[in-house]
Design an enzyme around this catalytic site. Structure first.
Site, PDB file in Angstrom:
ATOM      1  N   ASP A   1      -0.277   8.259   7.048  1.00  0.00           N
ATOM      2  CA  ASP A   1      -1.034   7.191   7.728  1.00  0.00           C
ATOM      3  C   ASP A   1      -0.303   5.851   7.678  1.00  0.00           C
ATOM      4  O   ASP A   1      -0.934   4.804   7.638  1.00  0.00           O
ATOM      5  CB  ASP A   1      -2.438   7.065   7.135  1.00  0.00           C
ATOM      6  CG  ASP A   1      -2.418   6.586   5.690  1.00  0.00           C
ATOM      7  OD1 ASP A   1      -1.364   6.687   5.037  1.00  0.00           O
ATOM      8  OD2 ASP A   1      -3.457   6.089   5.214  1.00  0.00           O
TER       9      ASP A   1
ATOM     10  N   SER B   1       0.834  -1.223   0.000  1.00  0.00           N
ATOM     11  CA  SER B   1       0.000   0.000   0.000  1.00  0.00           C
ATOM     12  C   SER B   1       0.857   1.257   0.000  1.00  0.00           C
ATOM     13  O   SER B   1       0.489   2.260  -0.625  1.00  0.00           O
ATOM     14  CB  SER B   1      -0.881   0.054   1.236  1.00  0.00           C
ATOM     15  OG  SER B   1      -1.760  -0.998   1.260  1.00  0.00           O
TER      16      SER B   1
ATOM     17  N   GLU C   1      -1.814   8.528  12.102  1.00  0.00           N
ATOM     18  CA  GLU C   1      -3.185   8.961  11.818  1.00  0.00           C
ATOM     19  C   GLU C   1      -4.147   8.264  12.783  1.00  0.00           C
ATOM     20  O   GLU C   1      -4.112   7.037  12.910  1.00  0.00           O
ATOM     21  CB  GLU C   1      -3.580   8.615  10.388  1.00  0.00           C
ATOM     22  CG  GLU C   1      -5.000   9.104  10.064  1.00  0.00           C
ATOM     23  CD  GLU C   1      -5.501   8.659   8.698  1.00  0.00           C
ATOM     24  OE1 GLU C   1      -5.528   9.501   7.794  1.00  0.00           O
ATOM     25  OE2 GLU C   1      -5.837   7.465   8.552  1.00  0.00           O
TER      26      GLU C   1
HETATM   27  P1  0O2 Z   1      -6.393   2.268   4.261  1.00  0.00           P
HETATM   28  O1  0O2 Z   1      -6.428   0.944   3.619  1.00  0.00           O
HETATM   29  O2  0O2 Z   1      -7.421   2.424   5.317  1.00  0.00           O
HETATM   30  O3  0O2 Z   1      -5.033   2.666   4.713  1.00  0.00           O
HETATM   31  P2  0O2 Z   1      -5.198   9.542   1.107  1.00  0.00           P
HETATM   32  O4  0O2 Z   1      -4.448   9.369   2.423  1.00  0.00           O
HETATM   33  O5  0O2 Z   1      -4.344  10.099   0.038  1.00  0.00           O
HETATM   34  O6  0O2 Z   1      -5.982   8.316   0.699  1.00  0.00           O
HETATM   35  P3  0O2 Z   1      -6.158  11.881   2.152  1.00  0.00           P
HETATM   36  O7  0O2 Z   1      -7.203  12.866   1.701  1.00  0.00           O
HETATM   37  O8  0O2 Z   1      -4.754  12.357   2.265  1.00  0.00           O
HETATM   38  O9  0O2 Z   1      -6.293  10.602   1.285  1.00  0.00           O
HETATM   39  O10 0O2 Z   1      -6.522  11.313   3.524  1.00  0.00           O
HETATM   40  P4  0O2 Z   1      -7.921  10.903   4.064  1.00  0.00           P
HETATM   41  O11 0O2 Z   1      -8.997  11.338   3.169  1.00  0.00           O
HETATM   42  O12 0O2 Z   1      -7.931  11.401   5.453  1.00  0.00           O
HETATM   43  O13 0O2 Z   1      -7.898   9.318   3.985  1.00  0.00           O
HETATM   44  C1  0O2 Z   1      -7.100   8.557   4.798  1.00  0.00           C
HETATM   45  C2  0O2 Z   1      -7.810   7.297   5.194  1.00  0.00           C
HETATM   46  O14 0O2 Z   1      -9.173   7.580   5.563  1.00  0.00           O
HETATM   47  C3  0O2 Z   1      -7.942   6.252   4.109  1.00  0.00           C
HETATM   48  O15 0O2 Z   1      -6.760   5.526   4.005  1.00  0.00           O
HETATM   49  C4  0O2 Z   1      -9.117   5.432   4.614  1.00  0.00           C
HETATM   50  O16 0O2 Z   1      -8.722   4.600   5.686  1.00  0.00           O
HETATM   51  C5  0O2 Z   1     -10.014   6.496   5.175  1.00  0.00           C
HETATM   52  N1  0O2 Z   1     -10.929   6.988   4.124  1.00  0.00           N
HETATM   53  C6  0O2 Z   1     -10.893   8.176   3.515  1.00  0.00           C
HETATM   54  N2  0O2 Z   1     -11.897   8.300   2.629  1.00  0.00           N
HETATM   55  C7  0O2 Z   1     -12.594   7.145   2.686  1.00  0.00           C
HETATM   56  C8  0O2 Z   1     -13.772   6.657   1.996  1.00  0.00           C
HETATM   57  O17 0O2 Z   1     -14.380   7.314   1.161  1.00  0.00           O
HETATM   58  N3  0O2 Z   1     -14.181   5.400   2.323  1.00  0.00           N
HETATM   59  C9  0O2 Z   1     -13.558   4.619   3.262  1.00  0.00           C
HETATM   60  N4  0O2 Z   1     -14.045   3.413   3.515  1.00  0.00           N
HETATM   61  N5  0O2 Z   1     -12.447   5.049   3.907  1.00  0.00           N
HETATM   62  C10 0O2 Z   1     -11.971   6.289   3.621  1.00  0.00           C
HETATM   63  P5  0O2 Z   1      -6.411   4.678   2.725  1.00  0.00           P
HETATM   64  O18 0O2 Z   1      -4.958   4.733   2.506  1.00  0.00           O
HETATM   65  O19 0O2 Z   1      -7.272   5.095   1.581  1.00  0.00           O
HETATM   66  O20 0O2 Z   1      -6.854   3.218   3.086  1.00  0.00           O
END
Ligand code: 0O2
Length: 267
Positions: free
Chosen positions: A73, A52, A142
């Site tokens: 994260d 990932s 995170e």
């Molecule tokens: P995983 O598998 O949980 O680690 P990004 O970090 O680039 O994806 P951003 O905007 O920098 O996006 O951070 P954001 O939006 O705070 O997202 C971080 C994490 O929040 C995601 O990590 C998900 O765990 C959760 N998340 C955010 N948006 C969604 C959504 O629409 N649906 C679900 N189910 N979870 C969400 P990862 O790396 O995507 O996934």
């Protein structure tokens, strides 16, 4: 960068996740011990898999030198709460740790403003100090805080995203948004009866610790060779328990405690 590089790189992240999960779990247990309602329902932690991390590096063209600051994260903690109000209590618990072990560096409030997908959660990026063999390091972690209902939705949506490789068909997206609205409704309803649910939970907690203490002391009387007294109290307990008479059960616990203390003093 081989397996060894990643293993070493991730050491402080594993350490941080283990420590933080322990700290929040211990807070939850402390609330239970003092008989107070815990805003923390459960805690879960994970370190992002190397696959990932690499996916994110490719997706965002992350400079490998800036990896630790750009991908925020790598260490992830998820705290589940029963009610939406509890989320803000947990945020306060974290903010109180400023200059101690958790400094909030960023807030992403997807509670007041859900993501277009319907996703709701409160995210904090914190800086957390870890002490490893290599010395002190301050890493980003995170913390996602959400209700049990929001978590249910999020897990399902996440697995669908995985299945459809982030291209969920429009019809399913719409149904997920409907489901997210239903989740909001559940949380709103639960919040409106929060006081009643909490006092029922408190009462259950009181009853359960009363029963444990009474039965422990009755068992103690048997061990101290006072079988007659033990069976006398057992009968009283059975009646009061059947009548759900909490006040009399409290009095019985007191009486039993002083009885056991008296006998022990004589031994
Ligand atoms: P995983 O598998 O949980 O680690 P990004 O970090 O680039 O994806 P951003 O905007 O920098 O996006 O951070 P954001 O939006 O705070 O997202 C971080 C994490 O929040 C995601 O990590 C998900 O765990 C959760 N998340 C955010 N948006 C969604 C959504 O629409 N649906 C679900 N189910 N979870 C969400 P990862 O790396 O995507 O996934």
């Amino acid at each position: 960068m081989g397996t060894k590089y990643w293993q070493e790189f991730l050491i402080p992240y594993h350490q941080a996740v283990d420590e933080i999960v322990l700290k929040f779990t211990s807070l939850k247990e402390q609330y239970e011990k003092i008989g107070e309602y815990s805003p923390i329902e459960s805690v879960y932690g994970r370190v992002k898999s190397v696959a990932s991390i690499l996916e994110k590096i490719n997706k965002y063209g992350v400079d490998i030198e800036a990896l630790e600051e750009t991908i925020q994260d790598i260490a992830g903690i998820r705290i589940m709460c029963q009610f939406e109000e509890d989320i803000y209590e947990v945020v306060e618990l974290i903010r109180k740790r400023t200059n101690c072990d958790m400094d909030v560096v960023k807030v992403k409030d997807y509670l007041n403003e859900a993501k277009p997908s319907g996703y709701k959660s409160y995210h904090l990026i914190i800086r957390y100090p870890v002490f490893c063999v290599s010395g002190k390091q301050s890493i980003l972690v995170e913390i996602q805080i959400r209700t049990l209902a929001m978590n249910f939705w999020s897990i399902i949506e996440h697995s669908l995203n995985y299945k459809y490789k982030e291209n969920i068909p429009e019809a399913i997206k719409m149904r997920l948004i409907n489901a997210a609205n239903a989740v909001n409704e559940v949380d709103r309803e639960m919040s409106s009866i929060r006081e009643e649910i909490q006092s029922a939970q408190r009462l259950f907690g009181i009853k359960s610790s009363l029963v444990t203490s009474i039965l422990d002391n009755i068992g103690h009387l048997y061990k101290l060779n006072h079988g007659d007294k033990a069976s006398h109290y057992e009968k009283i307990f059975d009646d009061l328990f059947a009548q759900e008479d909490i006040i009399q059960l409290i009095l019985l616990r007191k009486e039993l405690e002083s009885e056991v203390n008296k006998i022990e003093a004589e031994v």
